[in-house]
Design a protein around this motif. Structure first.
Motif, PDB file in Angstrom:
ATOM      1  N   HIS A   1       0.940  -1.515   0.774  1.00 42.80           N
ATOM      2  CA  HIS A   1      -0.139  -0.619   0.016  1.00 42.80           C
ATOM      3  C   HIS A   1       1.088   1.167  -0.571  1.00 42.80           C
TER       4      HIS A   1
ATOM      5  N   THR B   1      -3.343   4.808  -3.313  1.00 44.62           N
ATOM      6  CA  THR B   1      -4.555   5.676  -2.289  1.00 44.62           C
ATOM      7  C   THR B   1      -4.262   6.803  -2.013  1.00 44.62           C
TER       8      THR B   1
ATOM      9  N   MET C   1      -5.831   8.423   4.011  1.00 46.77           N
ATOM     10  CA  MET C   1      -7.428   7.341   4.857  1.00 46.77           C
ATOM     11  C   MET C   1      -7.586   8.373   5.689  1.00 46.77           C
TER      12      MET C   1
ATOM     13  N   THR D   1     -11.619   5.979   1.318  1.00 48.82           N
ATOM     14  CA  THR D   1     -11.847   5.344   2.623  1.00 48.82           C
ATOM     15  C   THR D   1     -10.807   4.053   2.296  1.00 48.82           C
ATOM     16  N   LEU D   2     -11.086   3.713   3.428  1.00 49.16           N
ATOM     17  CA  LEU D   2     -10.786   2.506   4.829  1.00 49.16           C
ATOM     18  C   LEU D   2     -11.618   1.401   3.787  1.00 49.16           C
TER      19      LEU D   2
ATOM     20  N   LEU E   1     -10.587   0.751   0.664  1.00 51.00           N
ATOM     21  CA  LEU E   1      -8.536   0.165  -0.297  1.00 51.00           C
ATOM     22  C   LEU E   1      -9.757  -1.320   0.442  1.00 51.00           C
ATOM     23  N   THR E   2     -10.254  -1.622   1.431  1.00 49.15           N
ATOM     24  CA  THR E   2     -10.448  -3.637   1.737  1.00 49.15           C
ATOM     25  C   THR E   2     -10.295  -3.913   0.565  1.00 49.15           C
TER      26      THR E   2
ATOM     27  N   GLU F   1      -9.537   8.910   8.181  1.00 50.74           N
ATOM     28  CA  GLU F   1     -10.997   7.971   9.218  1.00 50.74           C
ATOM     29  C   GLU F   1      -9.715   6.640  10.139  1.00 50.74           C
ATOM     30  N   THR F   2      -7.846   6.598   9.787  1.00 45.87           N
ATOM     31  CA  THR F   2      -6.892   6.151   9.817  1.00 45.87           C
ATOM     32  C   THR F   2      -6.400   6.889  10.767  1.00 45.87           C
TER      33      THR F   2
END
Length: 123
Positions: free
Chosen positions: A3, A48, A51, A90-91, A94-95, A53-54
Motif C-alpha cells: 500500500h 490511495t 485515509m 475510504t478504508l 481500500l479493503t 479515518e485512520t
C-alpha cells in the motif's frame, strides 16, 4: 500486496523522504512480479489518498495543518479537493479493492499499481 499513498507519484511538500520510499515500494512491486509471477506469485500495489479515518493520517494531517497555519478540517478539505471526486479514499474502498485483487478474478494482474486516488493521479 503493498500500500502506497499518492506522493509515490506526485511530488508534494511536507512528506520529506517518504515519497522516495513509497516510489521505491512501487518499483519493488514491479521487480517482484518479474521474478515471481512465473512461479504463481503475484505482486500488487494499492495506491490511495490519505485515509482520514485512520489514526496515522489523523495525526499526519494535523501536523500538515499546523505547518500551514490552518485547521485540520481546512487541510482535509484542501487534500480532498485535489481528487476528481472531491473526497479521499475510504478504508472500506481500500479493503474492497484488496479483496478483489487477491482473488482469482484478478489473476492476470501482477506488477501493477491499482490506482485508488480518485483522480489525484491519472494513469
Amino acid at each position: 500486496m503493498m500500500h502506497t499513498p499518492e506522493p509515490a507519484r506526485l511530488p508534494l511538500p511536507l512528506v520529506g523522504g517518504m515519497s522516495v520510499g513509497w516510489a521505491a515500494m512501487e518499483g519493488l512491486n514491479r521487480a517482484l512480479s518479474a521474478e515471481w509471477a512465473q512461479h504463481g506469485v503475484r505482486a500488487i500495489c494499492l495506491r490511495t489518498t490519505g485515509m482520514v479515518e485512520t489514526p496515522v493520517i489523523d495525526v499526519v494531517y494535523g501536523l500538515h495543518a499546523d505547518a500551514l497555519g490552518i485547521t485540520k478540517e481546512q487541510f482535509i478539505a484542501l487534500a480532498s479537493g485535489m481528487s476528481h471526486r472531491k473526497r479521499p479514499t475510504t478504508l472500506a474502498e481500500l479493503t474492497e479493492a484488496a479483496v478483489f485483487l487477491a482473488s482469482d478474478r484478478a489473476s492476470a494482474m501482477t506488477g501493477t499499481v491499482a490506482n485508488l486516488t480518485g483522480g489525484i493521479i491519472v494513469d
